[in-house]
Design a protein around this motif. Sequence first.
Motif, mmCIF file in Angstrom:
data_model
loop_
_atom_site.group_PDB
_atom_site.id
_atom_site.type_symbol
_atom_site.label_atom_id
_atom_site.label_comp_id
_atom_site.label_asym_id
_atom_site.label_seq_id
_atom_site.Cartn_x
_atom_site.Cartn_y
_atom_site.Cartn_z
ATOM 1 N N ASP A 99 -27.581 -88.356 14.829
ATOM 2 C CA ASP A 99 -27.854 -88.246 13.400
ATOM 3 C C ASP A 99 -29.141 -87.472 13.100
ATOM 4 O O ASP A 99 -29.577 -87.427 11.944
ATOM 5 C CB ASP A 99 -27.944 -89.640 12.772
ATOM 6 C CG ASP A 99 -26.629 -90.392 12.845
ATOM 7 O OD1 ASP A 99 -25.566 -89.739 12.762
ATOM 8 O OD2 ASP A 99 -26.649 -91.622 13.001
ATOM 9 N N TYR A 100 -29.753 -86.886 14.110
ATOM 10 C CA TYR A 100 -30.935 -86.064 13.865
ATOM 11 C C TYR A 100 -30.554 -84.810 13.073
ATOM 12 O O TYR A 100 -29.400 -84.381 13.059
ATOM 13 C CB TYR A 100 -31.598 -85.673 15.180
ATOM 14 C CG TYR A 100 -32.456 -86.752 15.808
ATOM 15 C CD1 TYR A 100 -33.024 -87.761 15.036
ATOM 16 C CD2 TYR A 100 -32.716 -86.758 17.169
ATOM 17 C CE1 TYR A 100 -33.818 -88.746 15.616
ATOM 18 C CE2 TYR A 100 -33.515 -87.738 17.760
ATOM 19 C CZ TYR A 100 -34.058 -88.726 16.975
ATOM 20 O OH TYR A 100 -34.847 -89.699 17.548
ATOM 21 N N LEU A 101 -31.569 -84.211 12.461
ATOM 22 C CA LEU A 101 -31.361 -83.113 11.524
ATOM 23 C C LEU A 101 -30.563 -81.958 12.127
ATOM 24 O O LEU A 101 -29.645 -81.435 11.491
ATOM 25 C CB LEU A 101 -32.714 -82.602 11.017
ATOM 26 C CG LEU A 101 -32.681 -81.389 10.078
ATOM 27 C CD1 LEU A 101 -31.930 -81.725 8.779
ATOM 28 C CD2 LEU A 101 -34.108 -80.910 9.768
ATOM 29 N N LYS B 99 -26.872 -82.550 12.242
ATOM 30 C CA LYS B 99 -26.255 -82.523 10.912
ATOM 31 C C LYS B 99 -26.172 -81.100 10.352
ATOM 32 O O LYS B 99 -25.180 -80.736 9.709
ATOM 33 C CB LYS B 99 -27.033 -83.440 9.960
ATOM 34 C CG LYS B 99 -26.864 -84.917 10.289
ATOM 35 C CD LYS B 99 -27.486 -85.793 9.211
ATOM 36 C CE LYS B 99 -27.120 -87.257 9.421
ATOM 37 N NZ LYS B 99 -27.666 -88.115 8.356
ATOM 38 N N GLU C 173 -23.362 -79.424 12.190
ATOM 39 C CA GLU C 173 -22.066 -79.945 11.733
ATOM 40 C C GLU C 173 -21.680 -79.344 10.383
ATOM 41 O O GLU C 173 -20.526 -78.915 10.190
ATOM 42 C CB GLU C 173 -22.111 -81.466 11.616
ATOM 43 C CG GLU C 173 -20.807 -82.055 11.100
ATOM 44 C CD GLU C 173 -20.893 -83.552 10.890
ATOM 45 O OE1 GLU C 173 -19.924 -84.246 11.224
ATOM 46 O OE2 GLU C 173 -21.936 -84.042 10.386
ATOM 47 N N GLU C 174 -22.623 -79.293 9.466
ATOM 48 C CA GLU C 174 -22.319 -78.788 8.125
ATOM 49 C C GLU C 174 -21.856 -77.327 8.173
ATOM 50 O O GLU C 174 -20.839 -76.962 7.566
ATOM 51 C CB GLU C 174 -23.549 -78.918 7.227
ATOM 52 C CG GLU C 174 -23.310 -78.428 5.806
ATOM 53 C CD GLU C 174 -24.525 -78.593 4.908
ATOM 54 O OE1 GLU C 174 -24.394 -78.307 3.697
ATOM 55 O OE2 GLU C 174 -25.600 -78.999 5.395
ATOM 56 N N ARG D 267 -20.112 -85.223 16.244
ATOM 57 C CA ARG D 267 -21.457 -85.425 16.791
ATOM 58 C C ARG D 267 -21.371 -86.621 17.725
ATOM 59 O O ARG D 267 -21.169 -87.756 17.282
ATOM 60 C CB ARG D 267 -22.454 -85.721 15.663
ATOM 61 C CG ARG D 267 -22.754 -84.524 14.786
ATOM 62 C CD ARG D 267 -23.786 -84.845 13.712
ATOM 63 N NE ARG D 267 -23.189 -85.446 12.532
ATOM 64 C CZ ARG D 267 -23.518 -86.623 12.026
ATOM 65 N NH1 ARG D 267 -24.446 -87.374 12.612
ATOM 66 N NH2 ARG D 267 -22.931 -87.075 10.938
ATOM 67 N N ASN E 153 -33.631 -91.333 9.871
ATOM 68 C CA ASN E 153 -33.982 -91.317 8.449
ATOM 69 C C ASN E 153 -35.402 -91.788 8.166
ATOM 70 O O ASN E 153 -35.785 -91.948 7.013
ATOM 71 C CB ASN E 153 -32.981 -92.166 7.661
ATOM 72 C CG ASN E 153 -31.568 -91.613 7.762
ATOM 73 O OD1 ASN E 153 -31.363 -90.408 7.658
ATOM 74 N ND2 ASN E 153 -30.598 -92.489 7.995
ATOM 75 N N ARG F 68 -35.669 -79.464 16.048
ATOM 76 C CA ARG F 68 -34.833 -80.361 15.234
ATOM 77 C C ARG F 68 -35.587 -80.929 14.033
ATOM 78 O O ARG F 68 -34.966 -81.417 13.087
ATOM 79 C CB ARG F 68 -34.288 -81.509 16.082
ATOM 80 C CG ARG F 68 -35.332 -82.536 16.536
ATOM 81 C CD ARG F 68 -34.658 -83.730 17.188
ATOM 82 N NE ARG F 68 -35.593 -84.703 17.744
ATOM 83 C CZ ARG F 68 -36.167 -85.669 17.061
ATOM 84 N NH1 ARG F 68 -35.936 -85.786 15.758
ATOM 85 N NH2 ARG F 68 -36.985 -86.530 17.645
ATOM 86 N N GLN G 157 -36.068 -77.916 9.065
ATOM 87 C CA GLN G 157 -34.842 -77.381 8.463
ATOM 88 C C GLN G 157 -34.748 -75.875 8.704
ATOM 89 O O GLN G 157 -33.680 -75.362 9.059
ATOM 90 C CB GLN G 157 -34.836 -77.679 6.963
ATOM 91 C CG GLN G 157 -33.637 -77.099 6.213
ATOM 92 C CD GLN G 157 -32.351 -77.862 6.453
ATOM 93 O OE1 GLN G 157 -32.343 -79.090 6.408
ATOM 94 N NE2 GLN G 157 -31.259 -77.148 6.710
ATOM 95 N N CYS H 268 -33.860 -75.198 12.342
ATOM 96 C CA CYS H 268 -32.468 -75.582 12.598
ATOM 97 C C CYS H 268 -31.522 -74.521 12.052
ATOM 98 O O CYS H 268 -30.527 -74.151 12.705
ATOM 99 C CB CYS H 268 -32.158 -76.931 11.960
ATOM 100 S SG CYS H 268 -32.925 -78.348 12.763
#
Length: 221
Positions: free
Chosen positions: A15-17, A20, A23-24, A35, A129, A202, A205, A208
């Motif tokens: 679930d790290y940035l 995600k 994945e997006e 993931r 989070n 990571r 933003q 990444c």
Amino acid sequence: MKLAMLLPGYLDSPDYLHMKVFEERLSELGYTVERLDPCSLWETGDVDHYLITNFIQQIKERVEFYKDQNPEEVVLIGHSMGGLTAIIAGSRILAVTKIVSLCPPPDLTQSLKKWNANGVRYSERDLPNDPHTFRSFAIPESFIKDGLQYSAKDEVKKIHKPLMIFIALNDDVVLPQQTEQIVANANNPYVVRQPGMDHGFRRSQRECDTVMKEVEKFLLL
């Protein structure tokens, strides 16, 4: 359908940035994305089951799950230990068609000294989070004993699939010259050497997004 599996690094959460962000964008590109939580460590806390051998088996099982959908493309995208695992699993699982290895170590020999005299390695990871709160792990020596049998720099010699290797040139966890050992043994790899970036991209933003753009270029070749 096109399938992409995201493989986090040592003790890292799915679930790290970066996971995600990947994945997006992959979903936008038409991929079905998973993931993976390596050996369900974050879900269960079961440290005894946390082995690269079991992680590879987990990847095999998830790839097999999609077999009936006849995926035209199966991509493994891993960071750090996940990058090493992507090379090993990508080499050995016939259904895998492309491999993306981000900041991978050549093997785990440098990690051996991190286990104490009692055969335990204590580590912390920030919560996905809440970067100011940490989860502690006590990983038994079984992890490194299992992991030492795997060598990305040796396995890569057997790979004749499209392979991307990403090197962060400011990496002080897996040094660029270590990852270059894999590059030297690979068969015509797609190599990205990224200036001004370190192992922990990571947390940014922007970084990444930069990594994902490079991955996208490779996937669209």
